[in-house]
Design an enzyme around this catalytic site. Sequence first.
Site, PDB file in Angstrom:
ATOM      1  N   ARG A   1       1.102   7.152   4.154  1.00 23.85           N
ATOM      2  CA  ARG A   1       1.002   8.609   4.205  1.00 23.85           C
ATOM      3  C   ARG A   1       2.352   9.202   4.561  1.00 23.85           C
ATOM      4  NH1 ARG A   1      -3.788  11.984   7.287  1.00 23.85           N
ATOM      5  NH2 ARG A   1      -3.197  14.068   6.612  1.00 23.85           N
TER       6      ARG A   1
ATOM      7  N   HIS B   1      -9.183   0.100  11.737  1.00 25.55           N
ATOM      8  CA  HIS B   1      -7.789  -0.058  12.159  1.00 25.55           C
ATOM      9  C   HIS B   1      -7.131   1.324  12.069  1.00 25.55           C
ATOM     10  CE1 HIS B   1      -3.815  -1.582  12.817  1.00 25.55           C
ATOM     11  NE2 HIS B   1      -3.402  -1.217  11.617  1.00 25.55           N
TER      12      HIS B   1
ATOM     13  N   ASN C   1      -2.503  -0.226   5.198  1.00 26.25           N
ATOM     14  CA  ASN C   1      -3.432   0.828   5.608  1.00 26.25           C
ATOM     15  C   ASN C   1      -3.723   1.814   4.480  1.00 26.25           C
ATOM     16  OD1 ASN C   1      -3.788   0.003   8.309  1.00 26.25           O
ATOM     17  ND2 ASN C   1      -1.770   0.784   8.814  1.00 26.25           N
TER      18      ASN C   1
ATOM     19  N   ASP D   1      -4.197  -5.222  16.626  1.00 31.36           N
ATOM     20  CA  ASP D   1      -4.760  -4.430  17.717  1.00 31.36           C
ATOM     21  C   ASP D   1      -5.309  -5.345  18.812  1.00 31.36           C
ATOM     22  OD1 ASP D   1      -4.478  -1.989  16.031  1.00 31.36           O
ATOM     23  OD2 ASP D   1      -6.059  -2.970  14.876  1.00 31.36           O
TER      24      ASP D   1
ATOM     25  N   ASN E   1      -3.926   4.637  -2.991  1.00 34.11           N
ATOM     26  CA  ASN E   1      -4.335   3.302  -2.578  1.00 34.11           C
ATOM     27  C   ASN E   1      -5.513   2.779  -3.380  1.00 34.11           C
ATOM     28  OD1 ASN E   1      -2.750   2.100  -0.195  1.00 34.11           O
ATOM     29  ND2 ASN E   1      -2.959   4.241   0.383  1.00 34.11           N
TER      30      ASN E   1
ATOM     31  N   GLY F   1       0.852  -1.186   0.000  1.00 33.03           N
ATOM     32  CA  GLY F   1       0.000   0.000   0.000  1.00 33.03           C
ATOM     33  C   GLY F   1       0.880   1.224   0.000  1.00 33.03           C
TER      34      GLY F   1
END
Length: 269
Positions: free
Chosen positions: A30, A125, A69, A97, A43, A27
């Site tokens: 950022r 997430h 992500n 998580d 993405n 992915g």
Amino acid sequence: MVAYCVVATTDVAEACKGVNIAVMVGGFPRKEGMERKDVMSKNVSIYKAQASALEQHAASDCKVLVVANPANTNALILKEFAPSIPEKNITCLTRLDHNRALGQISERLNVHVSDVKNVIIWGNHSSTQYPDVNHATINTNTAQKPVKELVADDNWLKTEFISTVQQRGAAIIKARKVSSALSAASAACDHIHDWVLGTPKGSWVSMGVYSDGSYGIQPSLIYSFPVTCEKGDWNIVQGLKIDEFSREKMDKTAEELIEEKTLAKSCLN
């Protein structure tokens, strides 16, 4: 003797040919100065291409786990462009998580992490996820006892515990300057293991799955729920009591996912 072959390739069609399980770790992250729409746009492009390759070349029963992500929304994009893959076969990773929440409770109570069960990660997430221990228990020598009873500190459970799990990834990046790749890899293995082989009786795990409207969460979102797995299938745990505090947290993370979905759609135009 079983022979295994590893194919290293940059050809997405070759990579997806006949696969039964696809773990999507690629992915665009950022970077400093980037707006959310910039990241989402890149993405969307990546997952549109990956989805098309899976649609054309993967096995008909292919199970997909999205790790990169924004994982929930990347999974939603993939579902959009791989319509022949059943919606129950596309998931995203919130087991990392989940494992972090187990670790926080085991450390707080000085018990082995394997003795903690049935924590829940609700939602995205992201930093809006809701780690929930209202239904979690600890295995003792004599019985299972509620985590809330043993911790006996609602303030900690509603503040520091939640924020620590929510921000753990960012804290690791700040400390190490790189992400928690090994922990994510271990969680991905846990996710696939339980999905394929099943969860222990009486236990559930957290998975980002396609919402069917359970617990008032808008259908068509990829949202993390407590699930049980059996014979390669997952089912959302039903009938859990949701208090007012939890409802607010669950709705907040759902709202973020709705915003991400809208943003992703705008990048398709």
